[in-house]
Design an enzyme around this catalytic site. Structure first.
Site, mmCIF file in Angstrom:
data_model
loop_
_atom_site.group_PDB
_atom_site.id
_atom_site.type_symbol
_atom_site.label_atom_id
_atom_site.label_comp_id
_atom_site.label_asym_id
_atom_site.label_seq_id
_atom_site.Cartn_x
_atom_site.Cartn_y
_atom_site.Cartn_z
ATOM 1 N N HIS A 1 60.410 87.753 132.686
ATOM 2 C CA HIS A 1 61.739 87.150 132.607
ATOM 3 C C HIS A 1 62.581 87.682 131.447
ATOM 4 O O HIS A 1 63.807 87.679 131.529
ATOM 5 C CB HIS A 1 61.628 85.631 132.511
ATOM 6 C CG HIS A 1 61.258 84.976 133.809
ATOM 7 N ND1 HIS A 1 60.104 85.279 134.487
ATOM 8 C CD2 HIS A 1 61.901 84.033 134.561
ATOM 9 C CE1 HIS A 1 60.041 84.547 135.592
ATOM 10 N NE2 HIS A 1 61.113 83.801 135.669
ATOM 11 N N ARG B 1 53.146 77.345 128.062
ATOM 12 C CA ARG B 1 54.063 77.352 129.207
ATOM 13 C C ARG B 1 54.939 78.600 129.182
ATOM 14 O O ARG B 1 55.427 79.054 130.221
ATOM 15 C CB ARG B 1 54.923 76.087 129.217
ATOM 16 C CG ARG B 1 55.889 76.042 130.404
ATOM 17 C CD ARG B 1 56.544 74.693 130.604
ATOM 18 N NE ARG B 1 57.499 74.750 131.697
ATOM 19 C CZ ARG B 1 58.104 73.697 132.235
ATOM 20 N NH1 ARG B 1 57.843 72.486 131.785
ATOM 21 N NH2 ARG B 1 58.953 73.821 133.233
ATOM 22 N N LYS C 1 51.499 76.463 138.481
ATOM 23 C CA LYS C 1 52.574 75.980 137.619
ATOM 24 C C LYS C 1 52.310 74.549 137.164
ATOM 25 O O LYS C 1 52.549 74.198 136.005
ATOM 26 C CB LYS C 1 53.926 76.066 138.327
ATOM 27 C CG LYS C 1 55.072 75.601 137.416
ATOM 28 C CD LYS C 1 56.388 76.221 137.722
ATOM 29 C CE LYS C 1 57.396 75.905 136.623
ATOM 30 N NZ LYS C 1 58.731 76.445 136.912
ATOM 31 N N LYS D 1 62.496 71.916 134.164
ATOM 32 C CA LYS D 1 63.475 72.691 133.399
ATOM 33 C C LYS D 1 64.768 72.766 134.206
ATOM 34 O O LYS D 1 64.769 73.210 135.353
ATOM 35 C CB LYS D 1 62.943 74.091 133.107
ATOM 36 C CG LYS D 1 61.914 74.116 131.999
ATOM 37 C CD LYS D 1 61.297 75.486 131.823
ATOM 38 C CE LYS D 1 62.229 76.477 131.176
ATOM 39 N NZ LYS D 1 61.511 77.736 130.819
ATOM 40 N N ARG E 1 72.615 58.695 131.328
ATOM 41 C CA ARG E 1 71.484 59.005 130.439
ATOM 42 C C ARG E 1 70.171 59.220 131.189
ATOM 43 O O ARG E 1 69.092 59.001 130.656
ATOM 44 C CB ARG E 1 71.320 57.936 129.356
ATOM 45 C CG ARG E 1 72.517 57.853 128.426
ATOM 46 C CD ARG E 1 72.303 56.867 127.301
ATOM 47 N NE ARG E 1 73.455 56.888 126.395
ATOM 48 C CZ ARG E 1 74.544 56.143 126.564
ATOM 49 N NH1 ARG E 1 74.626 55.326 127.596
ATOM 50 N NH2 ARG E 1 75.537 56.227 125.713
ATOM 51 N N GLU F 1 57.399 73.485 126.775
ATOM 52 C CA GLU F 1 57.365 74.909 126.440
ATOM 53 C C GLU F 1 57.279 75.159 124.942
ATOM 54 O O GLU F 1 58.029 75.953 124.379
ATOM 55 C CB GLU F 1 58.579 75.651 127.044
ATOM 56 C CG GLU F 1 58.351 77.155 127.169
ATOM 57 C CD GLU F 1 59.478 77.900 127.872
ATOM 58 O OE1 GLU F 1 59.880 78.943 127.355
ATOM 59 O OE2 GLU F 1 59.942 77.436 128.924
ATOM 60 N N GLU G 1 57.946 85.718 142.255
ATOM 61 C CA GLU G 1 57.415 84.611 141.459
ATOM 62 C C GLU G 1 56.017 84.211 141.920
ATOM 63 O O GLU G 1 55.195 83.754 141.125
ATOM 64 C CB GLU G 1 58.365 83.404 141.526
ATOM 65 C CG GLU G 1 59.741 83.647 140.933
ATOM 66 C CD GLU G 1 59.789 83.522 139.408
ATOM 67 O OE1 GLU G 1 58.726 83.287 138.787
ATOM 68 O OE2 GLU G 1 60.883 83.666 138.846
ATOM 69 N N HIS H 1 67.787 86.939 141.068
ATOM 70 C CA HIS H 1 66.842 86.589 140.006
ATOM 71 C C HIS H 1 65.442 87.136 140.253
ATOM 72 O O HIS H 1 64.830 87.760 139.363
ATOM 73 C CB HIS H 1 66.794 85.061 139.839
ATOM 74 C CG HIS H 1 65.767 84.600 138.853
ATOM 75 N ND1 HIS H 1 65.870 84.861 137.501
ATOM 76 C CD2 HIS H 1 64.617 83.910 139.028
ATOM 77 C CE1 HIS H 1 64.826 84.336 136.878
ATOM 78 N NE2 HIS H 1 64.045 83.758 137.775
#
Length: 371
Positions: free
Chosen positions: A250, A243, A229, A146, A124, A239, A188, A269
């Site tokens: 993207h 954000r 960021k 994320k 957890r 988000e 990025e 990516h």
């Protein structure tokens, strides 16, 4: 004397540091141990990073008296799946690590996303340390919590928010990064200027060659990106608000990645993001939100650094515009069936555009399609 630059992600009791500079792999044990005393760790990495840097990290952890086990996975986007997640979870449990121990993500964005997801669900929620080894991961995916894996239905659709306790961005490892991967990460970096820091984008236009060459300009670019960021994450951790601006490029980019089946030989990516940012600026001009001159400026910079900037740059061709639209509609930037894009009113003037007409997107895709 340390050359590290420290950036703090301000999340109250869960605030953490991003350390940026050369030699952090060798000092990993000391830096982690000073924040997480008495822990054991599982290092999750991929075959490419392991071959070049794993022994150095183990030595660095040993020096800080942190016992570690290692999980080595295949490199590439296709590793972000349920099978690899299960492998990591099983290995962490087999090593008898406790909740107070740590999972160390030692690799690029794929390893960071996958390892963070595992750390977020084992017992957890275990401690998690990011040690990003690609430029893209150092400036983007390692910061902000994320985590996740891909589904056959789309990218990053399964995951949790799970913040790291520390990010160690060793800039020396970037010297071993293939040029294509460094360029992909640079997309990025440029993104942060295009979102809301026009002065930073102008600085990059002047200094990008020094960023590629290494040294102080590279550290400065990474630090500026991390500050950008960190500011957004501190305001909007989950988000629900601005954000989402970090997704500039993207929505188009993820659709292109899905369209090539996440085949890294054809499109990685950061390359998808580069094309996506150019398309977002071109689409904004089509919608009379921004000047075509801004779109041309973005395209010129991406082209100068050697990044793809149009759909025609994707090797092997793309499916038709309707299929691309279906990938966009599946992307997580969709709310109750309405398309949401990050569009712009100019360089450094991005905003969240909701209820973007599907018909406009389809027409734009047809206009810009390779066919």
């Amino acid at each position: 004397m340390s050359e590290d630059v420290k950036v703090e992600v301000g999340l109250g009791e869960r605030a953490y540091d991003i350390l940026i500079g050369p030699g952090l792999i060798g000092r990993a044990g000391a830096e982690i141990g000073s924040r997480l005393a008495g822990i054991r760790a599982a290092i999750v990495t991929d075959e490419n990073v392991a071959a070049q840097h794993l022994e150095a990290l183990k030595a660095g952890l040993d020096a800080g008296r942190i016992a570690s086990s290692t999980i080595v996975l295949p490199a590439g986007e296709k590793t972000k799946n349920f099978a690899a997640l299960q492998e990591v979870v099983d290995a962490v449990l087999a090593a008898r690590l406790e909740r107070g121990d740590a999972v160390i993500a030692f690799g690029g964005g794929v390893i960071g996303d996958l390892s963070g997801f595992a750390a977020g669900i084992v017992r957890r929620g275990m401690n998690f340390v990011q040690m990003p080894t690609s430029l893209l991961a150092q400036v983007d995916s390692s910061v902000g919590g994320k985590t996740g894996i891909n589904s056959t239905r789309g990218k990053n659709l399964i995951g949790v928010f799970h913040q790291p306790r520390l990010v160690l961005a060793d800039t020396a490892v970037l010297d071993t990064l293939p040029l294509r991967e460094f360029r992909a990460g640079y997309a990025e970096v440029a993104k942060y200027g295009l979102i809301d820091r026009p002065d930073f984008f102008a600085w990059l236009e002047r200094n990008w060659q020094d960023v590629f060459a290494g040294g102080p300009a590279r550290i400065e670019a990474i630090a500026q990106s991390c500050r950008a960021k960190a500011d957004v994450v501190a305001r909007d951790e989950f988000e629900t608000g601005d954000r989402a601006l970090l997704n500039l490029g993207h929505t188009f980019g993820h659709a292109l990645e899905a369209a090539v089946g996440y085949d890294g030989a054809r499109l990685v990516h950061g390359e998808g993001v580069a094309i996506g940012m150019a398309l977002a600026h071109r689409f904004s001009a089509r919608m009379n939100l921004a000047s075509p001159d801004d779109a041309a400026r973005v395209e010129a910079h991406l082209k100068a650094v050697g990044l793809p900037w149009r759909m025609a740059d994707v090797p092997g061709g793309l499916p038709d515009a309707e299929t691309l639209l279906s990938f966009i509609a599946q992307d997580k930037k969709v709310s109750r069936g309405a398309l949401t894009f990050i569009l712009t009113r100019g360089i450094g003037q991005s905003f969240i555009a909701r209820d973007v007409p599907v018909s406009e997107v389809l027409a734009f895709l047809k206009e810009n399609h390779t066919g």
